[in-house]
Design an enzyme around this catalytic site. Sequence first.
Site, PDB file in Angstrom:
ATOM      1  N   ALA A 156       0.837  -1.204   0.000  1.00 29.73           N
ATOM      2  CA  ALA A 156       0.000   0.000   0.000  1.00 29.73           C
ATOM      3  C   ALA A 156       0.874   1.258   0.000  1.00 29.73           C
ATOM      4  O   ALA A 156       0.619   2.212  -0.727  1.00 29.73           O
ATOM      5  CB  ALA A 156      -0.918  -0.007   1.217  1.00 29.73           C
ATOM      6  N   TYR A 161       3.991   1.431  -1.039  1.00 32.25           N
ATOM      7  CA  TYR A 161       4.659   1.494  -2.345  1.00 32.25           C
ATOM      8  C   TYR A 161       3.708   2.141  -3.367  1.00 32.25           C
ATOM      9  O   TYR A 161       4.093   3.042  -4.103  1.00 32.25           O
ATOM     10  CB  TYR A 161       5.064   0.088  -2.805  1.00 32.25           C
ATOM     11  N   GLU A 195      27.916 -21.748 -14.581  1.00 35.13           N
ATOM     12  CA  GLU A 195      26.609 -21.092 -14.410  1.00 35.13           C
ATOM     13  C   GLU A 195      25.528 -21.921 -15.094  1.00 35.13           C
ATOM     14  O   GLU A 195      25.759 -22.435 -16.177  1.00 35.13           O
ATOM     15  CB  GLU A 195      26.618 -19.706 -15.086  1.00 35.13           C
ATOM     16  N   LYS A 254      22.763 -22.801 -17.563  1.00 35.74           N
ATOM     17  CA  LYS A 254      22.460 -22.209 -18.876  1.00 35.74           C
ATOM     18  C   LYS A 254      20.938 -22.061 -18.958  1.00 35.74           C
ATOM     19  O   LYS A 254      20.221 -22.996 -19.306  1.00 35.74           O
ATOM     20  CB  LYS A 254      22.983 -23.098 -19.997  1.00 35.74           C
ATOM     21  N   ASP A 297      17.353 -21.232 -20.160  1.00 34.58           N
ATOM     22  CA  ASP A 297      16.808 -21.308 -21.510  1.00 34.58           C
ATOM     23  C   ASP A 297      15.737 -20.232 -21.710  1.00 34.58           C
ATOM     24  O   ASP A 297      14.585 -20.407 -21.377  1.00 34.58           O
ATOM     25  CB  ASP A 297      16.204 -22.704 -21.719  1.00 34.58           C
ATOM     26  N   ARG A 346      19.088 -10.396 -29.021  1.00 35.80           N
ATOM     27  CA  ARG A 346      20.299 -10.924 -29.626  1.00 35.80           C
ATOM     28  C   ARG A 346      20.218 -10.822 -31.147  1.00 35.80           C
ATOM     29  O   ARG A 346      21.202 -10.540 -31.815  1.00 35.80           O
ATOM     30  CB  ARG A 346      20.449 -12.387 -29.210  1.00 35.80           C
ATOM     31  N   GLU A 397      19.969 -13.403 -19.767  1.00 34.31           N
ATOM     32  CA  GLU A 397      18.927 -14.205 -20.372  1.00 34.31           C
ATOM     33  C   GLU A 397      17.594 -13.812 -19.745  1.00 34.31           C
ATOM     34  O   GLU A 397      17.443 -13.869 -18.518  1.00 34.31           O
ATOM     35  CB  GLU A 397      19.239 -15.690 -20.090  1.00 34.31           C
ATOM     36  N   TYR A 418      24.615 -12.732 -17.100  1.00 35.67           N
ATOM     37  CA  TYR A 418      25.743 -13.666 -17.147  1.00 35.67           C
ATOM     38  C   TYR A 418      27.035 -13.093 -17.717  1.00 35.67           C
ATOM     39  O   TYR A 418      28.019 -13.808 -17.828  1.00 35.67           O
ATOM     40  CB  TYR A 418      25.356 -14.948 -17.892  1.00 35.67           C
ATOM     41  N   LYS A 425      33.048 -21.206 -17.945  1.00 35.48           N
ATOM     42  CA  LYS A 425      33.819 -20.079 -18.481  1.00 35.48           C
ATOM     43  C   LYS A 425      35.179 -19.979 -17.806  1.00 35.48           C
ATOM     44  O   LYS A 425      35.281 -20.187 -16.591  1.00 35.48           O
ATOM     45  CB  LYS A 425      33.072 -18.764 -18.215  1.00 35.48           C
ATOM     46  N   LYS A 435      25.944 -29.652 -22.027  1.00 37.68           N
ATOM     47  CA  LYS A 435      24.502 -29.813 -22.224  1.00 37.68           C
ATOM     48  C   LYS A 435      24.003 -30.995 -21.411  1.00 37.68           C
ATOM     49  O   LYS A 435      24.579 -32.087 -21.470  1.00 37.68           O
ATOM     50  CB  LYS A 435      24.193 -30.036 -23.721  1.00 37.68           C
ATOM     51  N   CYS A 490     -18.526 -32.490 -31.826  1.00 39.38           N
ATOM     52  CA  CYS A 490     -18.092 -32.602 -30.436  1.00 39.38           C
ATOM     53  C   CYS A 490     -18.005 -34.079 -30.053  1.00 39.38           C
ATOM     54  O   CYS A 490     -18.980 -34.814 -30.221  1.00 39.38           O
ATOM     55  CB  CYS A 490     -19.083 -31.882 -29.533  1.00 39.38           C
ATOM     56  N   CYS A 506     -20.971 -34.665 -27.173  1.00 42.78           N
ATOM     57  CA  CYS A 506     -22.416 -34.574 -27.414  1.00 42.78           C
ATOM     58  C   CYS A 506     -22.786 -34.725 -28.890  1.00 42.78           C
ATOM     59  O   CYS A 506     -23.964 -34.817 -29.222  1.00 42.78           O
ATOM     60  CB  CYS A 506     -22.978 -33.271 -26.865  1.00 42.78           C
ATOM     61  N   CYS A 543     -17.227 -26.722 -29.467  1.00 41.77           N
ATOM     62  CA  CYS A 543     -18.557 -27.324 -29.557  1.00 41.77           C
ATOM     63  C   CYS A 543     -19.583 -26.200 -29.513  1.00 41.77           C
ATOM     64  O   CYS A 543     -19.483 -25.290 -28.699  1.00 41.77           O
ATOM     65  CB  CYS A 543     -18.754 -28.281 -28.379  1.00 41.77           C
ATOM     66  N   CYS A 599     -23.971 -28.723 -23.915  1.00 42.21           N
ATOM     67  CA  CYS A 599     -23.065 -29.884 -23.999  1.00 42.21           C
ATOM     68  C   CYS A 599     -22.669 -30.327 -22.591  1.00 42.21           C
ATOM     69  O   CYS A 599     -22.217 -29.524 -21.784  1.00 42.21           O
ATOM     70  CB  CYS A 599     -21.826 -29.508 -24.798  1.00 42.21           C
TER      71      CYS A 599
END
Length: 669
Positions: free
Chosen positions: A36, A38, A115, A117, A119, A138, A176, A228, A292, A316, A410, A413, A428, A433
Amino acid sequence: MPARKILVTRAEKLRSLLHHHNYAYYILNRPETSDAEYDRLFNELKELEAAHPELATPDSPTQRVGGAVAEGFASVAHRVPMLSLDNAYTPEEIREFEARLQRALPGETFAYVCEPKVDGLGVALLYERGRLVRGATRGDGRLGEDITQNLKTVRTIPLRLRGSLADLAVLEIRGEVFMAHEAFERLNRALEAEGEEPFANPRNAAAGAVRQKDSGITAKRPLEISVYAVSHAEPSPFTTHWQAMRALARAGFKTNPRSARCPDIEAVIGICAELEREREGFGYDADGVVVKVDSLDQQRRLGSTTHHPRWAVAYKFPAQQATTVIRKIDVSVGRTGALTPTALLDPVEIAGATISRATLHNADEIDRLDIREGDTVIVERAGDVIPHILRVLTEKRPRDATPFAFPRTCPVCGSSAFRPEGEVVSRCTNAACPAKLKEGLLHYGSRRAMDIEHLGDAVAEQLVDRGMVRNFADLYDLTVDQLAALERLAEKSATNLHTAFQGSKGRGLARLLFALGVRYVGENVARILATEFGSMERLSRATEEELAAVHGIGPRIAASVALFFQQPENRHLIALLRKGGVKMEEETSAGPKPLLGKTFVLTGGLTRMTRDEAKAAIQRLGGRLTSSVSKKTDYVVVGKDPGSKYEEARRLGVRTLDETEFLALLGRS
Ligand code: IVH
């Protein structure tokens, strides 16, 4: 002080307070203020900027809510290309990576940083003298797109840096952008509740969000960033990558807590194995570990190929994939009548879980992959997300396999299914139904709708199949005796169920509107409509224009709501509900409702009010009290000697309030 100076100073004070609270909340997970308070600061700044537009700055926290709509995205040439990574699949290949380093820099030793990776989507953030001036995708690695307005809405991207990095003339950071599993599931549920298509996976959801033309939509998508790399710094204050990452954390970024510094390659291999074991618990998709070289001087001397840096490699994780056979394609019918296909598979184990179903999304997806019953396919399971089919091994296709004919009627039904121009979903068309009705009942009784405890799958199914319920209003006519005749329901539960049905009548207009399942009317929209119109009577008489004139109601929602009230069967249903005693108004008299939609759990004793007083205070401001903590709980109020609910809140990352904070939230200090 001249009046103007006072305003400038106040605006700057508000910006820096809000940046600080944002940092405490999103980066440190240690909020220092109530929501509140904030909001109060935020609104003050917003009003100040609206009245004096010249006071607004590009790094103002008000930019976080988005709103700017782009025609297209400008091209950005990356100063340092955003390269790919070379891959390694086994510990042996990680050791070969080190052997290559030793050949390139004979006689030297190497320390590493590992680190996860993540996705998601790679982005570049440009800071000048500590202010975020540009954010880019990117793209093809050389040319990306300027998505600054969208990235400003990501709460974990600081608009302003803290500490000494803020003094650098130029600082470019790579990271990322991704969506965590929980946020992804929540987003998909909300999209489905509003009759929209869900996303296939968190990566697609994140990709869609960052390339939104309307940054206001991006702002509502729960994106995060994991940084990263420092790709450029003027002047450069670091000698190692690890140092740079620690500096980014001090500057206000969230760095990955699973990153680790390793003195040698055997330690790297150990960390890779550890992260691989723990990947299910990350809460976001990660497809490997990036290894790295830690020394930036060694990185510079090793350099890059046109494709990847020589100083890094991606280990991986073994694929979360398996090969299996589709026994059958099953099409089920949801609440909105959407026909949803699922592949029933020969059970197969992927990373410790037995998979026997995979989502096929819709008819287009089946066509795109040319999926047929009897096909051998590769299924993928990513984190907690529902498994999906990656591709068909056509060479293993049985001779007699025929293309899947998506039903035109459907499957429940038999009424015709209709797929509007330009949409991917067929539905449907039968309003009565049974499949729709059953799913509709479950939605009607769900916690955020009419909140009918005990109305679960088994009950809904029997009520529909036995013809006891043909519409929502029938729920209110059922007697205890009738309910007791249901299977697997004892006398006591019949009474409970009856009480729950009757008790739900008074939930009010907002919940009722959401419960009715009007297309595009989710919880938020329902609340806006209820507040604006106050009663079902007034709402049902509103024209499409009047609806669209309401702040927060777009033309699509307005058309859908107007259409809903035009249909005779819907008018009839509402009349029946009214006759059954269901409340058709929203309380608007009792003053502001700052806690509307927020759920609270109390644990431990309060010293300045009783439990009942606390409950009443929460409800008066529009909030709701529930008995157990879940991911959906907004606040857990922690009193003296709290019980296990406190632990549960911490485990789920639910915000906790002590008594003083709670009182502040209630507006009492
Ligand atoms: S380093 C020049 N570190 O993976 C260094 N990349 O397959 C290249 N990614 O484009 C990137 N987490 O989008 C690095 N901890 C991490 C990463 C990471 C995810 C992504 C990044 C990159 C892609 C390469």
